[in-house]
Design a protein around this motif. Structure first.
Motif, PDB file in Angstrom:
ATOM      1  N   GLY A 102      11.329  25.217  45.593  1.00 12.52           N
ATOM      2  CA  GLY A 102      12.762  25.253  45.876  1.00 12.52           C
ATOM      3  C   GLY A 102      13.256  26.634  46.237  1.00 12.52           C
ATOM      4  O   GLY A 102      14.398  26.976  45.993  1.00 12.52           O
ATOM      5  N   ARG A 103      12.381  27.480  46.859  1.00 11.92           N
ATOM      6  CA  ARG A 103      12.806  28.805  47.296  1.00 11.92           C
ATOM      7  C   ARG A 103      13.904  28.712  48.343  1.00 11.92           C
ATOM      8  O   ARG A 103      14.806  29.516  48.387  1.00 11.92           O
ATOM      9  N   THR A 104      13.763  27.754  49.236  1.00 11.66           N
ATOM     10  CA  THR A 104      14.727  27.602  50.321  1.00 11.66           C
ATOM     11  C   THR A 104      15.577  26.372  50.056  1.00 11.66           C
ATOM     12  O   THR A 104      15.269  25.570  49.175  1.00 11.66           O
ATOM     13  N   ALA A 138      15.857  23.797  51.951  1.00 12.25           N
ATOM     14  CA  ALA A 138      15.062  22.613  52.266  1.00 12.25           C
ATOM     15  C   ALA A 138      14.140  22.273  51.103  1.00 12.25           C
ATOM     16  O   ALA A 138      14.005  21.107  50.718  1.00 12.25           O
ATOM     17  N   GLY A 144      31.394  44.098  53.043  1.00  8.86           N
ATOM     18  CA  GLY A 144      31.435  43.806  54.473  1.00  8.86           C
ATOM     19  C   GLY A 144      30.353  42.851  54.906  1.00  8.86           C
ATOM     20  O   GLY A 144      30.030  41.902  54.193  1.00  8.86           O
ATOM     21  N   VAL A 145      29.772  43.139  56.086  1.00 10.41           N
ATOM     22  CA  VAL A 145      28.798  42.221  56.657  1.00 10.41           C
ATOM     23  C   VAL A 145      27.580  42.024  55.760  1.00 10.41           C
ATOM     24  O   VAL A 145      26.914  40.991  55.841  1.00 10.41           O
ATOM     25  N   PHE A 146      27.288  42.983  54.897  1.00  9.07           N
ATOM     26  CA  PHE A 146      26.070  42.879  54.106  1.00  9.07           C
ATOM     27  C   PHE A 146      26.082  41.636  53.226  1.00  9.07           C
ATOM     28  O   PHE A 146      25.116  40.886  53.177  1.00  9.07           O
ATOM     29  N   GLU A 184      28.640  39.223  53.391  1.00  8.65           N
ATOM     30  CA  GLU A 184      29.215  38.053  54.044  1.00  8.65           C
ATOM     31  C   GLU A 184      28.350  37.483  55.154  1.00  8.65           C
ATOM     32  O   GLU A 184      28.297  36.280  55.354  1.00  8.65           O
ATOM     33  N   VAL A 185      27.686  38.336  55.899  1.00 12.28           N
ATOM     34  CA  VAL A 185      26.878  37.829  57.012  1.00 12.28           C
ATOM     35  C   VAL A 185      25.400  37.805  56.653  1.00 12.28           C
ATOM     36  O   VAL A 185      24.704  36.835  56.889  1.00 12.28           O
ATOM     37  N   LEU A 186      24.928  38.887  56.027  1.00 11.49           N
ATOM     38  CA  LEU A 186      23.487  38.996  55.812  1.00 11.49           C
ATOM     39  C   LEU A 186      23.049  38.461  54.457  1.00 11.49           C
ATOM     40  O   LEU A 186      21.859  38.353  54.203  1.00 11.49           O
ATOM     41  N   LYS A 192      18.556  45.230  51.232  1.00 12.02           N
ATOM     42  CA  LYS A 192      18.100  45.763  52.517  1.00 12.02           C
ATOM     43  C   LYS A 192      18.951  46.940  52.967  1.00 12.02           C
ATOM     44  O   LYS A 192      18.489  47.827  53.660  1.00 12.02           O
ATOM     45  N   GLY A 193      20.230  46.924  52.576  1.00 11.58           N
ATOM     46  CA  GLY A 193      21.134  47.988  53.004  1.00 11.58           C
ATOM     47  C   GLY A 193      21.069  49.225  52.113  1.00 11.58           C
ATOM     48  O   GLY A 193      21.947  50.088  52.205  1.00 11.58           O
ATOM     49  N   LEU A 244      22.056  52.798  53.021  1.00 10.57           N
ATOM     50  CA  LEU A 244      23.454  53.191  53.117  1.00 10.57           C
ATOM     51  C   LEU A 244      23.891  53.953  51.865  1.00 10.57           C
ATOM     52  O   LEU A 244      24.733  54.844  51.932  1.00 10.57           O
ATOM     53  N   ALA A 279      23.080  57.221  54.587  1.00 11.11           N
ATOM     54  CA  ALA A 279      22.789  57.013  56.006  1.00 11.11           C
ATOM     55  C   ALA A 279      23.976  57.489  56.841  1.00 11.11           C
ATOM     56  O   ALA A 279      25.062  57.740  56.324  1.00 11.11           O
ATOM     57  N   ARG A 280      23.785  57.609  58.132  1.00  8.71           N
ATOM     58  CA  ARG A 280      24.834  57.936  59.100  1.00  8.71           C
ATOM     59  C   ARG A 280      25.574  59.225  58.748  1.00  8.71           C
ATOM     60  O   ARG A 280      26.782  59.313  58.906  1.00  8.71           O
ATOM     61  N   ASP A 313       9.671  24.500  51.710  1.00  6.59           N
ATOM     62  CA  ASP A 313      10.037  25.919  51.639  1.00  6.59           C
ATOM     63  C   ASP A 313       9.438  26.678  52.825  1.00  6.59           C
ATOM     64  O   ASP A 313      10.102  27.457  53.488  1.00  6.59           O
ATOM     65  N   LEU A 334      20.193  49.150  59.512  1.00  8.33           N
ATOM     66  CA  LEU A 334      19.228  48.053  59.360  1.00  8.33           C
ATOM     67  C   LEU A 334      18.201  47.992  60.488  1.00  8.33           C
ATOM     68  O   LEU A 334      17.254  47.220  60.411  1.00  8.33           O
ATOM     69  N   ARG A 336      32.790  35.102  59.192  1.00  4.48           N
ATOM     70  CA  ARG A 336      33.984  35.699  58.595  1.00  4.48           C
ATOM     71  C   ARG A 336      35.264  35.246  59.285  1.00  4.48           C
ATOM     72  O   ARG A 336      36.186  36.031  59.491  1.00  4.48           O
TER      73      ARG A 336
END
Lengths: 715, 715
Positions: A252-254, A256, A618-620, A622-624, A647-648, A651, A655-656, B327, B624, B656
């Motif tokens: 049940g990792r995913t 599906a 932010g996107v981290f 909400e999106v990723l 993964k971020g 930051l 970074a930047r 999975d 990223l 979003r």
């Protein structure tokens, strides 16, 4: 963690007398299989067939029912239909039977009627003090003592050797397959247990018991779900404390997979991210596939000690394959330090076109010059800069002519560098492979699998040590006031401060004078900055979610006049847009400093209790969906691990062109949150701090806003 | 793509007469190995030992030098030291020798002196029209015709069966290992080729030749680098056009691996992301490990056709393992559609506690009821909703009693559903496994490996079809003016428009009047919006990078007076902050609409020419490194694939609460960029459009800024 082993399970798994209820002489019947397996493999205890319609079975005198047995029965195997199981057990005399294994299906896995039958069976067992394995399971085997309390066909195709791996599987089919795989791969088992419906004994019980079993060095577990999270945590913590690695496959990792799991088993598949957090936290190695399951079990069983750290040496006779292995090492986060300069120089003297860096490539010359292999590898390890060595011998591994060279190489390397576990990749004939394994050396046909496996087990012991004190983190915060029914922003900030988290100073002002006073108080806190602290004013109302849309927010307000004007403007705008809204007042807070916006949250898992989440704003998130989890409570080390996991992470490291963040303070905040959540676990259902601002190094973190939901309000 | 096969390679790989220069009768010598292998395996052509110090070798009359051979020599094997190789070849009569394989090392892989020796060898070969394989290689084998032009010890431990896989490896050690693996796994080879230093013939040549070889169905290639990118592209495109799948392992995926590769081989390891783009673009399947290399080769060779699409059916007798497989399917991007409702109902009638969804779990009942397996799987596939079927038979697979059931199942499923390739996971004895493979059915002990392999090869054919027209994308844009030495923002936007990309309208104003006129022109373009278009004014100067820092930017300017004031303010501020700066004027452009900021770039790879990059702005690219690449030129389908490949893709789909972006327009922009870059590939070295704004669906994209670097200026 100095629990004693569960004596009732010891009696179950190491029985002196076994009764088989529903014993049969007809080959293929589930009541025939254990009788014949026990006889065939020379089980030393007493075997008692129970069958009212036979005098003898397989040459053994049969009795009609359990109470007709003249002695104590450590283990009763119930190989009778579901409808008769309870009845059969009911015939046991009080105290006569220690445990029962129930093979048959037709219990809770089939719906309400089956569940009722299972409950009845449990009640009877409980009354009589009988421990229950199953129902709907394939039973178990104690390999060393030849206890074959199973009707699995797997041992009929050949038995596994006795060894150090204790294997427990909720699923019988998986278990039987794993048994066969162990046999094919030459892995030795101490015990093999299938738990089925887990009416009483579950995977966690078995892990705990195997932890105490002297024959077991490594535990391999397969699970689909868990009903008692605390017990599983204790079992994993106990295994880690005892230095017995646990390899676990949890389906049940995913989404599906979880869907498939839910349709298969009656157990709660649970939120997979929580299981993942649990396994990371307690150092259990999660295997995604059956192959990985075996690679990990194989490595942990064959090596006396896993590598102490993550510094890998790659030693090859093919530069190309060395590079493939380096690729895998990078993927799995292993370091590849170079050998000392003089070691490199000596190698290049011996083999002019070799590569002396790591991977060290001694080229095909190693095949024509037998001494080269040992001399150069020995030199490479001499100054202790590697935690493990992965060797690739290419097609030469299949050569019988070269076998003495390879055997001497493995033997001497192990003897001279006992702290550097060795994995060799080559296509050895099976018997040669076994010889190397007996020397304590891993053999993988695929060199990348060797590196990947090393990456998974490296530093396991170190991890256990450094986190040991996290097991009992600083006591939960002293009694905090009971939770409110609802929290506005100001109250939420106050709650965070109680929990030991740095929250932005803020005040709720009911009128413009109060707002001015609040600003003055903020300025006093900040050593009376000249010219005034720039502040933010926000309307506070349970009815208004999007404050900006109704003119309810004023940023960067500075000075008394401006504060009064901003207060009046907010009130006017809000009354115009939302005349019906209840207004608690206006929040006054300093403008946020510069930092990286993070999110920290807690939710209460129905099985495991409070779980802390961390991510970037932010996107981290909400999106990723770039978040990490840990079960509360935990300490700073574990918090650091969960921060590094996202993964971020770069930051936060600056970074930047931004300065690096105060990651220690962030970790402390997460640990504090975890302790608070654990202490108040009965009270609230979820909390989210968003944003939790990570400031530059040395400046700490500050929570700017939070939402708290109490009790059963959350979905 | 209707190239003819290279006749000189056909002569090399299928020779009628082979001379072995340096032939020897001493076992173990590299000059002895090919003679004995050719004799032992019954090579049907003529074998001519060349050795001035022997009359006969291994019973064959020897000659002193190549020119002493009385006939044409299709293949000369040079098994002599590097220093003598050129000399030996020089003795060939003009037109006498077709090709030479040079075993020995000591050439370019060893430094300048070796490189000179290699150059001399090449010159002599070229003069005489002799094709060259090697030097520093293990030679080749034509398995079907028993041509053993190798000194690899691998065939001495057992030869592989003839079959449909053509294998080519730059590395001899990898090649020899792969040969042995193929033997162990029972894969059949057509050819086995090692290319070594690739002084003449390289991996691309071999792929192209194997594409035309009737015995070869699948090509497996290992490479470390490439010197002629265009040739490799042609070879991969040719293989795809011919429907011959290419599986490729290229080392240096990670920085660690690339470093190791660079220290190993003389060839350029190149930028790995570019290779990755190349393989994706031409449908070559990249394998990260030797095991994956073989799983892919095995699947493509065993199945007559790979699955047409990505809809997988999972059919299992263990729900738990079914979930593990689900999975893996989710990880690899395979869809798991449910069977039709009536199919599910029929299954549940037969097996009350089965799971009728996908994974379909027929439970252990399949073992006791032999007809169940075929009947239910057949029903599942009846209405054509699956492209492949993965079956798990658990430990039952090892049962000889059940073998007839399984064999009939595989046979009948293949016969009834020829369009649905079948993979079975079970621990079959090797001979049984071979039987199933002969039926065209894949067998994997690890069910996850089965699913992963299906995921890698599924839709390969479809991809080739849909992209076929991308091979010849719309012609490059008509002649564009030559590139300037340097571009300011306005010129860069003009260049993008020439390239066919939508660029933000903008004008360079040298004074306030010009700025006002520019605004008027923008308004005219926009159907004279009342009240004026809000614009941005920015100073344009080759000396000023951070315009905002010097007061060089004014946002949201609306109306003539405001435009004049903004112009004057900018000039004053810039002259104050940077009195020495050269000023081209002020850029006037409309304020950017709302959209998602993307980045598109091109750089010129030294081996493969212009490569297009795509990513999202902000943290996605900078933190990223979430970008995708393709070699220019390409069409819309390939552009869509590269857009979907990034992790932040969801942001373009409207995460979003934002509307979905115009992804088609984005793809068109990338394709246009690729065509332009290809057309002007001699001219410029790099270009970056940042931001390229993706607007909501139907509204297109617009480039807001770009940097163009010409010729050799870039690093």
């Amino acid at each position: 963690m100095t629990q004693l082993p569960d004596a009732s399970l010891s009696r179950l798994f190491n029985p002196q007398a076994i009764a088989i209820v529903g014993a049969s002489a007809t080959p293929g019947k589930i009541g025939a299989m254990p009788v014949s397996l026990l006889q065939q493999h020379g089980y030393a205890g007493r075997i008692i067939p129970v069958n009212p319609r036979a005098d003898t079975i397989a040459g053994l005198p049969a009795v009609a029912a359990l109470d007709a047995v003249d002695a104590e029965v450590d283990l009763a195997i119930l190989a009778v239909p579901a409808a008769h199981a309870a009845q059969a057990l009911e015939r046991a005399r009080p105290g006569q039977v220690g445990a029962a294994v129930v093979f048959t299906s037709g219990f809770s896995e089939t719906g309400a009627q089956g569940a009722a039958q299972q409950a009845q069976l449990c009640a009877i067992a409980r009354e009589r003090g009988i421990r229950l394995l199953g129902p709907n399971c394939l039973g178990f085997m104690n390999v060393r003592r030849n206890v074959y309390a199973t009707f699995s066909p797997a041992p009929a195709n050949g038995v596994v050797a006795p060894g150090g791996i204790g294997m427990v599987s909720q699923s019988g089919a998986f278990g039987a397959y794993a048994y066969s795989m162990a046999r094919e791969r030459g892995l030795g088992l101490s015990h093999w247990i299938s738990t089925g419906n887990e009416a009483d004994i579950d995977v966690a019980d078995c892990i705990a018991w195997l932890t105490h079993d002297a024959d077991t060095r490594v535990i391999m577990a397969y699970m689909e779900g868990c009903r008692d999270g605390a017990k599983l945590r204790r079992a994993l913590a106990g295994a880690r404390a005892a230095g017995k690695p646990v390899v676990v496959t949890k389906i049940g990792r995913t989404q599906a997979g979880a869907q498939a799991a839910a349709s298969h088993t009656a157990a709660l598949a649970g939120d997979d991210a929580v299981y993942d957090a649990l396994f990371r936290q307690y150092g259990a190695l999660r295997a995604r596939t059956i192959e990985e399951f075996f690679n990990l079990g194989y490595a942990l069983d064959t090596w006396k000690h896993p590598p102490q750290g993550r510094r890998l040496g790659i030693f090859t006779i093919s530069g190309g394959v060395g590079a493939l292995m380096a690729d895998e090492a990078a993927d799995t986060g292993l370091a590849l330090p170079e050998p000392a300069a003089d070691t490199q120089a000596r190698l290049l003297q011996r083999v002019p076109f070799a590569s002396g860096r790591n991977p060290v490539d001694v080229t095909g010359q190693a095949v024509s010059e037998p001494g080269l292999l040992l001399a150069t590898a020995d030199d490479m390890l001499a100054d202790g800069r590697y935690d493990a060595l992965a060797v690739f011998l290419a097609a030469a591994g299949s050569s019988e002519t070269l076998w003495p060279t390879f055997e001497a190489f493995a033997r001497q390397m192990q003897a001279r560098h006992p702290g550097v576990p060795l994995a060799i990749s080559a296509l050895f004939p099976p018997a040669r492979r076994r010889e190397l394994e007996r020397l304590g050396c891993l053999v993988f046909p695929d060199p990348s699998a060797a590196v990947r496996t090393i990456g998974a087990v490296a530093g396991l012991a170190a991890h256990a040590d450094s986190d040991a004190h996290d097991e009992s983190p600083a006591a939960a915060p002293a009694d905090t006031p009971p939770l409110l029914d609802a929290y506005n922003e100001v109250q939420a900030m106050a709650l965070l401060r109680q929990a030991g988290l740095p929250a932005s100073p803020c005040a709720l002002a009911a009128d413009a004078d109060a707002a001015v006073r609040a600003v003055a108080a903020l300025e006093a806190d900040r050593d009376a900055a000249s010219g005034g602290v720039p502040v933010v004013l926000k309307v506070v109302s349970p009815d208004i979610t999007h404050k900006s849309d109704v003119g309810g927010v004023k940023l960067n307000v500075r000075g008394e006049d401006a504060v009064r004007r901003a207060y009046a403007d907010i009130m006017a705008a809000v009354r115009q847009h939302r005349p019906d809204a209840r207004i608690d007042g206006v929040l006054v807070a300093p403008m946020a400093p510069k930092g990286v916006e993070c999110i920290a949250g807690v939710h209460c898992d129905p099985v495991f209790g409070p779980v802390v989440m961390f991510g970037l704003g932010g996107v981290f998130v909400e999106v990723l969906k770039d978040v990490s989890f840990r079960l509360a409570p935990f300490g700073r080390d574990e918090a650091l691990a969960m921060i590094r996991e996202i993964k971020g992470y770069a930051l936060l490291q600056g970074a930047r062109g931004a300065p690096p963040c105060d990651i220690d303070a962030l970790a402390d905040a997460l640990a504090a949150l975890s302790r608070y959540a654990h202490a108040r676990r009965e009270d609230f259902s979820s909390m989210e701090i968003n944003p939790l601002l990570a400031l530059p190094e040395g400046q700490g973190v500050v929570a700017l806003d939070a939402v708290v939901i109490r009790g059963e309000e959350a979905s």
